[in-house]
Design a protein around this motif. Sequence first.
Motif, mmCIF file in Angstrom:
data_model
loop_
_atom_site.group_PDB
_atom_site.id
_atom_site.type_symbol
_atom_site.label_atom_id
_atom_site.label_comp_id
_atom_site.label_asym_id
_atom_site.label_seq_id
_atom_site.Cartn_x
_atom_site.Cartn_y
_atom_site.Cartn_z
ATOM 1 N N HIS B 26 32.614 33.950 37.961
ATOM 2 C CA HIS B 26 32.931 33.319 36.681
ATOM 3 C C HIS B 26 34.424 33.473 36.416
ATOM 4 N N LEU B 27 34.970 32.536 35.694
ATOM 5 C CA LEU B 27 36.410 32.555 35.460
ATOM 6 C C LEU B 27 36.828 33.571 34.407
ATOM 7 N N ALA B 28 36.079 33.677 33.349
ATOM 8 C CA ALA B 28 36.545 34.438 32.185
ATOM 9 C C ALA B 28 35.905 35.823 32.140
ATOM 10 N N ASP B 29 36.665 36.793 31.706
ATOM 11 C CA ASP B 29 36.158 38.167 31.625
ATOM 12 C C ASP B 29 34.835 38.301 30.880
ATOM 13 N N PRO B 30 34.680 37.649 29.727
ATOM 14 C CA PRO B 30 33.430 37.888 29.001
ATOM 15 C C PRO B 30 32.202 37.335 29.721
ATOM 16 N N GLN B 31 32.415 36.491 30.743
ATOM 17 C CA GLN B 31 31.272 35.956 31.483
ATOM 18 C C GLN B 31 30.756 36.912 32.544
ATOM 19 N N ARG B 33 28.795 39.509 34.512
ATOM 20 C CA ARG B 33 27.466 40.066 34.275
ATOM 21 C C ARG B 33 27.445 41.576 34.496
ATOM 22 N N TYR B 34 28.339 42.086 35.346
ATOM 23 C CA TYR B 34 28.327 43.497 35.716
ATOM 24 C C TYR B 34 29.728 44.062 35.584
ATOM 25 N N PRO B 35 30.202 44.183 34.342
ATOM 26 C CA PRO B 35 31.593 44.619 34.162
ATOM 27 C C PRO B 35 31.876 45.989 34.770
ATOM 28 N N ARG B 36 30.834 46.770 34.998
ATOM 29 C CA ARG B 36 31.075 48.065 35.627
ATOM 30 C C ARG B 36 31.515 47.891 37.071
ATOM 31 N N TRP B 37 31.095 46.832 37.726
ATOM 32 C CA TRP B 37 31.408 46.623 39.138
ATOM 33 C C TRP B 37 32.443 45.529 39.359
ATOM 34 N N ASN B 41 40.160 40.384 34.834
ATOM 35 C CA ASN B 41 41.206 39.544 35.416
ATOM 36 C C ASN B 41 42.570 40.219 35.440
ATOM 37 N N LEU B 58 30.716 37.069 43.253
ATOM 38 C CA LEU B 58 29.304 36.876 42.930
ATOM 39 C C LEU B 58 29.204 36.285 41.531
ATOM 40 N N CYS B 61 28.765 29.094 38.907
ATOM 41 C CA CYS B 61 28.278 27.919 39.614
ATOM 42 C C CYS B 61 29.334 27.455 40.611
ATOM 43 N N GLU B 64 32.709 26.370 39.205
ATOM 44 C CA GLU B 64 33.480 27.510 38.711
ATOM 45 C C GLU B 64 34.078 28.283 39.891
#
Lengths: 554, 554
Positions: B26-31, B33-37, B41, B58, B61, B64
């Motif tokens: 995904h392009l944007a940080d808030p998208q 799914r697993y911010p821990r891993w 940006n 990972l 679409c 993107e």
Amino acid sequence: MADRFDPPQVLDRLAAELLVVRCSGHLADPQRRYPRWELDNAALQRLLQRGVGGVILLGGCAAELRQRTRQLEAWAGAPLLLCADVEEGVGQRFEGASWLVPPLALARIHAEDPALAIDLARRYGACTGREARQLGLNWVLAPVCDVNNNPANPVINVRAWGEDPATAGALAAAFCRGVQAEGVLACAKHFPGHGDTASDSHLELPLIPHGRERLEAVELPPFREAIATGVAAVMTAHLLLPAIDADHPATLSRAVLTGLLRQQLGFEGLIVTDALVMEAIAGRYGPSEAAVLALEAGADLVLMPEDADGAIEAIVAAVASGRLSLEQLRASQQRRRRALERCSADGGDSAPAPLGALSNGPAPPDQALALELVRRSLVSRGRGPVPGGPGVNLIRLDNSLACPFLPAGAPALALPAAAGWRTCLIDGQGPSPWSGDGEAPLVLERLGDGPVLLQLFVRGNPFRGRADGADPWPAVIRQLQAAGRLAGLAVYGSPYAWETLAALLDPRVPAAWSPGQMALAQGELLGRLGFGPQGGATPDDDAPRAALAVDFTD
Amino acid sequence: MADRFDPPQVLDRLAAELLVVRCSGHLADPQRRYPRWELDNAALQRLLQRGVGGVILLGGCAAELRQRTRQLEAWAGAPLLLCADVEEGVGQRFEGASWLVPPLALARIHAEDPALAIDLARRYGACTGREARQLGLNWVLAPVCDVNNNPANPVINVRAWGEDPATAGALAAAFCRGVQAEGVLACAKHFPGHGDTASDSHLELPLIPHGRERLEAVELPPFREAIATGVAAVMTAHLLLPAIDADHPATLSRAVLTGLLRQQLGFEGLIVTDALVMEAIAGRYGPSEAAVLALEAGADLVLMPEDADGAIEAIVAAVASGRLSLEQLRASQQRRRRALERCSADGGDSAPAPLGALSNGPAPPDQALALELVRRSLVSRGRGPVPGGPGVNLIRLDNSLACPFLPAGAPALALPAAAGWRTCLIDGQGPSPWSGDGEAPLVLERLGDGPVLLQLFVRGNPFRGRADGADPWPAVIRQLQAAGRLAGLAVYGSPYAWETLAALLDPRVPAAWSPGQMALAQGELLGRLGFGPQGGATPDDDAPRAALAVDFTD
């Protein structure tokens, strides 16, 4: 009478130009979620080449939408109206853009501080208009101008800008100014007012029993304000108003569209129908006849005709038979073209956005706006953090398989999980949690042991348990409190649900409401209930490992 | 010894070049799914500017991802290794591209017709390589070369190309040829063989008790074949093989990487670790020490170090202290650069793909391949269509909130719904359906009345009911048959689950298995069970209306 030169083709293109068809925002056919309603690319390309003048898009992420709008323009070879139902920010429909709290949240702020709320509504519109433009949309199908004076309204509810006409009008007009200052068209809907219905026009035709005087007092003022502020378009409602027209729903009523809206309210912009495929219309009129009736009544544009080719042919035939005049269609064509010119003439940066628009998400001021709206509209009560635990994180939602606000890692899941709470989802698609006993509706042993953090994602009228059809949640609150198991309550969405349930709470139970359901709202709300920020998980919790296993299968 | 000129920066960049970090597609940080891993940006951009040489992506679409890979290249300012775990077609991870049946399906075809299976495996690789390249990836982290000779393997299972060494080797090598002919690198994994484990290295360190002779007979042949066919990279396994190295897991073992892989098998390409964040490594070694140990053992590239900055600094310090030689790092750098050169030198169209790549989904030949694979691997039994009904469409899946194969409108939902069947999902996150009675595990009244169509989405080792931890499905089959309520069975995924359950079926019960779980497989399988094609709903069914209401809220 048609033109002298090549009249069949010219008329065919003229009729086509007045249609707005629907497609998925996803690029590829197999990605469509609703192939019954969304044209495939071959049909879409053919219709655009036939001259269809507008497209409504739904689905896909921001990056995909940007490519999609460019693709549609290339297929059409002429300027298109490109619109979407982005009432709550572009991110409501297209992931990666700003997703804002629903408008009714601002109505609550307006009660305390009208000037602040009006400024927020303008910024809300500016954010929506700017991001829409960046992704290639030129028409935002908002604001909802309906006055939500019926809390049981299943279809308007938190989408409205107010529960009284003055608030709804002031905020909707401010939103319009914000959108249109960015060079994007707004659309006041659903004329003449859909706020006072308890039935859903997606499923049946609601009846509004009010006379003209009451409409003037309640329903019409927000539309008057939006028109006064220069809103580019008005969308009709699928409602029957016998006091004005006993025979036709507003969408198909000459008395409503031409008499009331065009002549009496003096609206000179685009009149667009609501989706003609909706059951209130589709179930009563032939798929092509509805399009002709709408134009006869005074609509300029027909949204989502059930069969676009059939609609074009029916319109052509209606001109031939004299039911529709060519002059009228040309006037609609002119209104459409003036609206498109306005998109490039009005303020904002009218240069087409690059494909990489929003590639790092919303701009910092829009992020700040989203957060400010969440914080200002959040309500909490009770003392301190959720006690006890870990226990059951009981989440009520409409549909776990199509839930944009609960992706993996959403705070409503991840924050309780990081503190050891087990997720239990109730969405009407799982094994029943219901006992059939109205006083103790949940079978608690089906949920697991320990205290219960109850998180309800509710909007509109979703207050139905699967077992009995009645609203089970007040009884659930009483049941969990009687069992000493209610650790906390979170309500995301409906203020009416919140107010009903909060009144039942033991004052010691921590509880909070956000009108928003998105991740940002979840994180802020759960922070008030004492759950730490994301990433604050203890090192030995299971949640990140489980996420890793789902995620990283090599 | 470091370089004479500006050695600290040169060495720092050299160390960085050997890392492969992870980010969201995904392009944007808030998208994310697993911010821990997944790096944000800002960190990603900084690390790429520091010289990090590869990124694993990972999520998101296809559209993107295409923008994302372009963005990463711009940030790096130098050629990057851009990879993803697209073992089952690019569409497995990035919606909009081809999603193919899992490799083990081809092993079953191979038993009947080896030449056909080998040709299909080559086309499978070509499809994957071509689409990867079109979206900006240059490295496919496949094929799995593990021999899945242990049906209880929780982590390899249907991802393997065979249950015996000859099949796995022939098909994996054909896949490599297909990928690499498209100018994209392949990666044989997980060396020296992860097929014979019953534990999951995401969670713990599995132990392989076999000696060298057995490895030569079973585990190594597919890797030898892949190496012989010129596979560009080999990924290490997080496994302990005491017969070769009693102290270090393969990923960190000099005996395995340098002794066995480099010297004895003669592999001259890139050796990359599996993700160092995985528990089998992360839980045992310091986050930076693991990177140094892997390079010491002979790895060229380090995948997903827990802390990339720490890893760079640890590598630099290890050179300073003499633990690592500069020559070795330079040799790894050269291997990396040669691999990148190969991407543009090898066949295929090496021009960068436009942003609109795959904008109408997979190319027709790839669509045909996906369908051919589904049809050839589908197995059905029993007589005719599912009788009775409508009743309960009981679906078992891992996680309804993160389920890429069951979006709204997926055939497994829509086809039974169109025929009036009610969906009931069991995913371990809802109210319990379990009785605690091993012989009659389901509490039938929690599911609703009528015949049951049982659809199980199972891969790996998910055969656990929430209540007791044992596999409940054989008992469920017996229970439903005893109650006269089993109308049909569909298994998507594991052949082992299918074989176990099919053996229990009354021969009159229609049943089918597809190794694939995607929409295409669902539609084909349910077609065999007598459910009509999508859109064949009767006019008065509820499903399309419900879909409309979810979808079209204005």
